[in-house]
Motif scaffolding. Sequence first.
Motif, short mmCIF file in Angstrom:
data_model
loop_
_atom_site.label_atom_id
_atom_site.label_comp_id
_atom_site.label_asym_id
_atom_site.label_seq_id
_atom_site.Cartn_x
_atom_site.Cartn_y
_atom_site.Cartn_z
N ILE A 1 -1.75 10.45 -10.76
CA ILE A 1 -2.42 9.21 -11.14
C ILE A 1 -3.52 8.85 -10.14
N GLY A 2 -3.27 9.07 -8.87
CA GLY A 2 -4.25 8.74 -7.84
C GLY A 2 -5.55 9.53 -7.93
N ARG A 3 -5.54 10.60 -8.71
CA ARG A 3 -6.75 11.41 -8.87
C ARG A 3 -7.44 11.15 -10.20
N TRP A 4 -6.90 10.21 -10.99
CA TRP A 4 -7.55 9.82 -12.25
C TRP A 4 -8.69 8.87 -11.90
N LYS A 5 -9.84 9.12 -12.39
CA LYS A 5 -10.98 8.20 -12.23
C LYS A 5 -11.16 7.75 -10.79
N ARG A 6 -11.24 8.70 -9.89
CA ARG A 6 -11.31 8.38 -8.46
C ARG A 6 -12.48 7.48 -8.09
N GLU A 7 -13.55 7.56 -8.84
CA GLU A 7 -14.75 6.79 -8.49
C GLU A 7 -14.73 5.37 -9.08
N SER A 8 -13.66 4.99 -9.77
CA SER A 8 -13.61 3.66 -10.36
C SER A 8 -12.31 2.96 -9.97
N ASN A 9 -12.23 1.70 -10.34
CA ASN A 9 -11.03 0.91 -10.07
C ASN A 9 -10.12 0.83 -11.29
N LEU A 10 -10.34 1.69 -12.29
CA LEU A 10 -9.58 1.62 -13.52
C LEU A 10 -8.08 1.83 -13.28
N THR A 11 -7.72 2.74 -12.41
CA THR A 11 -6.30 2.97 -12.12
C THR A 11 -5.68 1.72 -11.50
N ASP A 12 -6.40 1.07 -10.58
CA ASP A 12 -5.90 -0.18 -10.00
C ASP A 12 -5.73 -1.25 -11.07
N GLN B 1 0.83 -1.21 0.00
CA GLN B 1 0.00 0.00 0.00
C GLN B 1 0.87 1.26 0.00
N GLU B 2 1.94 1.24 0.76
CA GLU B 2 2.87 2.38 0.77
C GLU B 2 3.54 2.52 -0.61
N PHE B 3 3.90 1.39 -1.21
CA PHE B 3 4.49 1.40 -2.54
C PHE B 3 3.52 2.00 -3.55
N LYS B 4 2.28 1.57 -3.48
CA LYS B 4 1.25 2.09 -4.39
C LYS B 4 1.11 3.60 -4.22
N SER B 5 1.15 4.08 -2.99
CA SER B 5 1.00 5.52 -2.77
C SER B 5 2.14 6.31 -3.40
N HIS B 6 3.34 5.72 -3.48
CA HIS B 6 4.47 6.37 -4.16
C HIS B 6 4.18 6.53 -5.65
N ILE B 7 3.47 5.57 -6.22
CA ILE B 7 3.12 5.61 -7.65
C ILE B 7 1.99 6.61 -7.89
N LEU B 8 0.99 6.59 -7.02
CA LEU B 8 -0.21 7.40 -7.24
C LEU B 8 0.03 8.91 -7.14
N ILE B 9 1.15 9.33 -6.59
CA ILE B 9 1.43 10.77 -6.52
C ILE B 9 2.15 11.29 -7.76
N LYS B 10 2.48 10.40 -8.68
CA LYS B 10 3.20 10.79 -9.89
C LYS B 10 2.25 11.33 -10.96
N ARG B 11 2.81 12.18 -11.81
CA ARG B 11 2.06 12.75 -12.94
C ARG B 11 2.82 12.40 -14.22
N PRO B 12 2.41 11.32 -14.90
CA PRO B 12 3.09 10.94 -16.13
C PRO B 12 3.04 12.07 -17.17
N ARG B 13 3.95 11.97 -18.11
CA ARG B 13 4.10 12.98 -19.15
C ARG B 13 3.67 12.40 -20.50
N TYR B 14 3.44 13.29 -21.44
CA TYR B 14 3.19 12.89 -22.82
C TYR B 14 3.93 13.86 -23.74
N ALA B 15 4.26 13.39 -24.93
CA ALA B 15 5.00 14.20 -25.88
C ALA B 15 4.12 15.32 -26.41
N ASN B 16 4.65 16.53 -26.48
CA ASN B 16 3.90 17.65 -27.04
C ASN B 16 3.48 17.40 -28.48
#
Length: 159
Positions: A77-88, A4-19
């Motif tokens: 990432i943790g704020r993407w689709k908060r109401e679903s399990n899609l991120t999981d 769970q702690e490991f997951k929280s480290h991932i969920l605070i990240k903001r992935p990037r995309y190419a302009n």
Amino acid sequence: MTSQEFKSHILIKRPRYANSRIPVIEVLANKGSRRSEYSQFGPIYELYMYAFLLGLKKERRLPLPPRDLTSDFGLEIGRWKRESNLTDFLLMIIFTRNEEIGFDWNDLEDMDEAEITAVVSKIITFMEEYANGGLEYLHELLDKGQLTNSHYMFIDMYK
């Protein structure tokens, strides 16, 4: 460290995309009230999640350009689709590719902070590169006029 702690480290990240992917994102993601000839996804990250899956399916892993030629979502990432399990679900898919990432669950408990940071970075890079590959594929289809407008566009492409 617990999973769970490991997951929280991932969920605070903001992935990037190419302009360079912004044109396809603007066509397929709903950015305000603008209408499009294509069925639109909601926020950009929703399209990004599907592009990631498409990149995996098509085996298109494409590194991002240098940081000054990329953008992030402004949303963790943790704020993407908060109401679903899609991120999981996406994380579960990523963890099934642990050999490609260079991660072993059995090592998690004994990892120090620097090792955790390195693994999380690899996971985010993995996501970014496959999403970039998926977005490139969509961009190619768009440029060739081969995107078919349907509510099931991604399902059809995924087949």
